[in-house]
Scaffold this motif. Structure first.
Motif, mmCIF file in Angstrom:
data_model
loop_
_atom_site.group_PDB
_atom_site.id
_atom_site.type_symbol
_atom_site.label_atom_id
_atom_site.label_comp_id
_atom_site.label_asym_id
_atom_site.label_seq_id
_atom_site.Cartn_x
_atom_site.Cartn_y
_atom_site.Cartn_z
ATOM 1 N N SER A 37 -1.743 111.306 67.706
ATOM 2 C CA SER A 37 -1.748 110.426 66.538
ATOM 3 C C SER A 37 -1.546 111.226 65.257
ATOM 4 C CB SER A 37 -3.071 109.652 66.465
ATOM 5 O OG SER A 37 -3.201 108.798 67.595
ATOM 6 N N ALA A 38 -2.148 112.424 65.196
ATOM 7 C CA ALA A 38 -2.056 113.250 63.998
ATOM 8 C C ALA A 38 -0.734 114.007 63.915
ATOM 9 C CB ALA A 38 -3.221 114.240 63.943
ATOM 10 N N GLY A 39 -0.224 114.399 65.099
ATOM 11 C CA GLY A 39 0.995 115.202 65.118
ATOM 12 C C GLY A 39 2.193 114.407 65.584
ATOM 13 N N ARG A 40 3.215 115.159 65.964
ATOM 14 C CA ARG A 40 4.449 114.515 66.415
ATOM 15 C C ARG A 40 5.237 115.507 67.256
ATOM 16 N NH1 ARG A 40 4.587 116.114 61.138
ATOM 17 N NH2 ARG A 40 6.337 117.450 60.500
ATOM 18 N N VAL A 41 6.135 114.980 68.065
ATOM 19 C CA VAL A 41 7.086 115.817 68.787
ATOM 20 C C VAL A 41 8.405 115.769 68.027
ATOM 21 C CG1 VAL A 41 8.390 116.118 70.918
ATOM 22 C CG2 VAL A 41 5.969 115.481 71.013
ATOM 23 N N GLU A 42 8.958 116.964 67.761
ATOM 24 C CA GLU A 42 10.227 117.012 67.036
ATOM 25 C C GLU A 42 11.239 117.836 67.831
ATOM 26 O OE1 GLU A 42 10.563 117.714 62.846
ATOM 27 O OE2 GLU A 42 8.424 117.329 62.518
ATOM 28 N N ARG A 43 12.490 117.405 67.755
ATOM 29 C CA ARG A 43 13.576 118.142 68.393
ATOM 30 C C ARG A 43 14.433 118.774 67.291
ATOM 31 N NH1 ARG A 43 16.553 114.762 72.506
ATOM 32 N NH2 ARG A 43 17.426 113.685 70.675
ATOM 33 N N PHE A 44 14.715 120.057 67.459
ATOM 34 C CA PHE A 44 15.508 120.791 66.478
ATOM 35 C C PHE A 44 16.785 121.311 67.123
ATOM 36 C CE2 PHE A 44 11.233 120.980 64.833
ATOM 37 C CZ PHE A 44 11.370 120.937 63.452
ATOM 38 N N GLU A 45 17.885 121.157 66.430
ATOM 39 C CA GLU A 45 19.135 121.760 66.852
ATOM 40 C C GLU A 45 19.136 123.232 66.399
ATOM 41 O OE1 GLU A 45 21.199 120.267 68.834
ATOM 42 O OE2 GLU A 45 19.923 118.458 68.755
ATOM 43 N N PRO A 46 20.016 124.060 66.979
ATOM 44 C CA PRO A 46 20.054 125.476 66.593
ATOM 45 C C PRO A 46 20.127 125.661 65.077
ATOM 46 C CG PRO A 46 21.456 125.125 68.496
ATOM 47 C CD PRO A 46 20.994 123.768 68.061
ATOM 48 N N GLY A 47 19.240 126.529 64.573
ATOM 49 C CA GLY A 47 19.188 126.772 63.136
ATOM 50 C C GLY A 47 17.766 127.030 62.690
ATOM 51 N N PRO A 48 17.529 127.117 61.378
ATOM 52 C CA PRO A 48 16.193 127.442 60.866
ATOM 53 C C PRO A 48 15.215 126.282 61.019
ATOM 54 C CG PRO A 48 17.698 126.987 59.058
ATOM 55 C CD PRO A 48 18.530 126.996 60.296
ATOM 56 N N SER B 237 9.842 133.944 59.281
ATOM 57 C CA SER B 237 10.782 132.835 59.406
ATOM 58 C C SER B 237 10.986 132.512 60.877
ATOM 59 C CB SER B 237 12.135 133.202 58.776
ATOM 60 O OG SER B 237 11.998 133.443 57.387
ATOM 61 N N MET B 238 11.232 131.233 61.183
ATOM 62 C CA MET B 238 11.479 130.834 62.569
ATOM 63 C C MET B 238 12.762 130.016 62.643
ATOM 64 S SD MET B 238 8.990 128.938 65.354
ATOM 65 C CE MET B 238 9.120 127.255 64.738
ATOM 66 N N ARG B 239 13.558 130.343 63.657
ATOM 67 C CA ARG B 239 14.749 129.557 63.949
ATOM 68 C C ARG B 239 14.849 129.352 65.452
ATOM 69 N NH1 ARG B 239 19.006 133.114 65.552
ATOM 70 N NH2 ARG B 239 18.451 135.318 65.207
ATOM 71 N N VAL B 240 15.652 128.406 65.852
ATOM 72 C CA VAL B 240 15.880 128.161 67.283
ATOM 73 C C VAL B 240 17.343 128.443 67.584
ATOM 74 C CG1 VAL B 240 14.012 126.494 67.486
ATOM 75 C CG2 VAL B 240 16.282 125.690 66.861
ATOM 76 N N THR B 241 17.588 128.969 68.778
ATOM 77 C CA THR B 241 18.951 129.342 69.160
ATOM 78 C C THR B 241 19.613 128.295 70.038
ATOM 79 O OG1 THR B 241 18.091 130.611 71.041
ATOM 80 C CG2 THR B 241 18.434 131.795 68.963
ATOM 81 N N ASP B 242 18.830 127.358 70.564
ATOM 82 C CA ASP B 242 19.388 126.220 71.288
ATOM 83 C C ASP B 242 18.508 125.008 70.995
ATOM 84 O OD1 ASP B 242 17.109 126.595 72.907
ATOM 85 O OD2 ASP B 242 18.214 127.817 74.330
ATOM 86 N N THR B 243 18.908 123.846 71.457
ATOM 87 C CA THR B 243 18.127 122.636 71.191
ATOM 88 C C THR B 243 16.715 122.827 71.731
ATOM 89 O OG1 THR B 243 20.119 121.287 71.321
ATOM 90 C CG2 THR B 243 18.001 120.161 71.568
ATOM 91 N N SER B 244 15.714 122.621 70.871
ATOM 92 C CA SER B 244 14.323 122.925 71.234
ATOM 93 C C SER B 244 13.414 121.795 70.774
ATOM 94 C CB SER B 244 13.878 124.246 70.588
ATOM 95 O OG SER B 244 14.751 125.314 70.932
ATOM 96 N N ARG B 245 12.318 121.628 71.533
ATOM 97 C CA ARG B 245 11.319 120.621 71.158
ATOM 98 C C ARG B 245 9.995 121.308 70.865
ATOM 99 N NH1 ARG B 245 9.493 116.584 74.649
ATOM 100 N NH2 ARG B 245 9.897 117.953 76.440
ATOM 101 N N PHE B 246 9.320 120.815 69.819
ATOM 102 C CA PHE B 246 8.017 121.338 69.413
ATOM 103 C C PHE B 246 7.028 120.192 69.276
ATOM 104 C CE2 PHE B 246 11.026 124.414 67.783
ATOM 105 C CZ PHE B 246 10.410 125.639 67.980
ATOM 106 N N PHE B 247 5.755 120.498 69.552
ATOM 107 C CA PHE B 247 4.683 119.627 69.098
ATOM 108 C C PHE B 247 4.272 120.164 67.738
ATOM 109 C CE2 PHE B 247 0.038 118.665 68.897
ATOM 110 C CZ PHE B 247 0.186 117.299 68.666
#
Length: 485
Positions: free
Chosen positions: A32-43, A103-113
């Protein structure tokens, strides 16, 4: 940077090792407090920005980096599920700056809580109160210990430098005292000899000649050439023979002083020709006292100049009378540090200065760079001493593209490859217990990297270890606001 928000599954969140011990109710509150997010490659987030969120990797690949000078240096790359980054110190609240430390970036499609920092801090306080206290104690205790040991390292270095400086000052000071005592004795004998000469029945012209000879003899002392030991020995024999031939008693005692003063047989022939024969012995004795007093005054001058030079070096090293941040000639800093450490370096270690004097001055904190030089020279001396104490310390400067390179090379045993990556870690040391704190290189790294936006690196093989400091030639915009070290 924001990603695409996806549905949050308490079951999936509960499979992450950070949350696997939480109850179903707690997992529901997390979703409820957080979320799942999907990020494409990049910062994802940038170092120095406000730390607003706590990120836990569900799937994908993340890269963490830090800004060093003008470059982004990768510090971590992983695809391990459950790793976390971001607002990891949110539980400390306003007691520490809440900014992203890298700094954090992802190199492929990634999901985070993703949990907002404020809610993450609340969960920590509510669900893990004892853990929070332990973490607080660990964080602040580590900071306090590091400051205390860092201060001890500085005091140990200061004590070592003070002992070395005292030793270096004692030698010329003792020489000046001895020379002053001897000078007082020689001046007394000169007055006595002058009294004897004055009692003789010499014409004013003869006395004037004697005074003129004394003046010209004093001038020759100031211009005395430097002779090799063999040349000096040959000239002493010639002078001793001349003095004996002219009835001067104990000529072998007088000859060394005359040689040191630059006098030779031709000069003594001129003296003999200008004076009456019966006056010559007393005149030679008087001239000997003149020579000795001039040589003693030269010795006092050299000793006091040496003391003044050492005091100037100490002031240069400490930078007590200078601004903390300034544009400085790095060679002045290196020379003052080498002079301050000369007692510790010793006679068996050869010091080679391979300076490129054409390199420009650099904007820096000179006193803190001197601490870096001290730590690196100390390590080099320790390395050389570990293999018998004889070797070479090479200090080199040159331009490296748009940066100034200062390199410290030693002929010690080298740094084993398996520990080379740890030498800049706090508290890591290869010195025996009680001889090192393990903070010298850590402090040096933070001074070079954090305060000067430079680079500190090492290249090592047996017999050839080189610590390289690379400093920018222009000032960064936030020099005066860097963290203290």
């Amino acid at each position: 940077m924001s990603g695409q928000v996806l549905p949050c599954s308490p079951e999936e969140i509960g499979s992450l090792f950070l949350f696997e011990k939480l109850s179903a109710e707690q997992l529901g509150q997390l979703c409820s407090a957080g979320r799942v997010e999907r990020f494409e490659p990049g910062p994802v987030f940038t170092e120095g920005d406000p730390a607003t969120c706590f990120y836990v990797l569900i799937e994908g690949t993340v890269v963490l980096s830090r800004r060093v000078g003008g470059d982004d240096i990768e510090v971590s790359r992983t695809s391990q599920r459950g790793v976390y980054a971001g607002a990891v110190q949110a539980y400390l609240g306003e007691r520490v700056p809440q900014i992203y430390s890298n700094s954090m970036r992802v190199t492929d499609t990634s999901r985070f809580f993703v949990v907002p920092a404020e809610q993450f801090a609340g969960f920590m306080e509510e669900w893990f109160p004892m853990a929070v206290h332990l973490l607080e104690g660990l964080f602040f205790g580590s900071k306090s210990a590091q400051r205390a040991i860092g201060q001890r390292e500085r005091l140990l270095a200061l004590g070592s430098l003070s002992a070395g400086l005292t030793h270096e000052l004692n030698n010329p000071a003792a020489a000046a005292v001895r020379a002053t005592e001897t000078l007082r004795e020689r001046v007394g004998k000169m007055r006595h000899k002058l009294g004897i000469i004055a009692q003789g029945s010499y014409t004013p012209e003869t006395m004037a000649n004697l005074i003129d000879i004394q003046e010209r003899t004093a001038e020759r002392v100031a211009k005395a050439p430097t002779l090799s030991p063999l040349e000096a020995s040959d000239r002493e024999d010639e002078l001793a023979d001349w003095l004996d031939d002219h009835g001067i008693q104990e000529g072998w005692r007088i000859a060394p002083s005359f040689v040191q003063a630059g006098l030779d047989v031709d000069w003594l022939d001129q003296v003999a020709a200008a004076l009456d024969e019966d006056m010559l012995p007393n005149a030679i004795g008087w001239l000997n006292y003149t020579v000795e007093t001039e040589l003693l005054m030269d010795e006092i001058n050299d000793s006091t100049a040496r003391i003044s030079h050492l005091v100037d070096a100490a002031k240069q090293y400490s930078q007590l009378d200078r601004a903390p941040y300034q544009v400085a000639d790095v060679h002045d800093l290196l020379d003052s540090t080498l002079l301050m450490l000369s007692g510790k370096i010793g006679q068996q270690i050869k010091v080679v200065k391979a300076y490129d004097r054409t390199v420009p001055k650099v904007p820096c904190y000179p006193a803190e760079l001197n601490q870096v030089w001290t730590n690196l020279i100390d390590n080099a001396v320790h390395a050389i001493n570990s293999v018998g104490g004889e070797g070479t310390l090479t200090v080199r400067t040159r331009l490296d593209h748009d940066r100034l390179l200062v390199e410290f090379g030693d002929t010690g045993p080298g740094i084993p490859a398996d520990i080379r990556g740890r030498i800049f870690d706090p508290f890591f040391t290869t010195k025996p217990v009680g001889e090192g704190t393990g903070l010298g290189l850590d402090i040096s790294w933070r001074i070079v990297v954090n305060k000067h936006h430079g680079t500190l690196q090492v290249e090592s093989s047996p017999g050839d270890t080189r610590f390289q400091v690379l400093l920018p030639l222009t000032a960064a915009g936030n020099d005066t606001n860097e963290e203290s070290v």
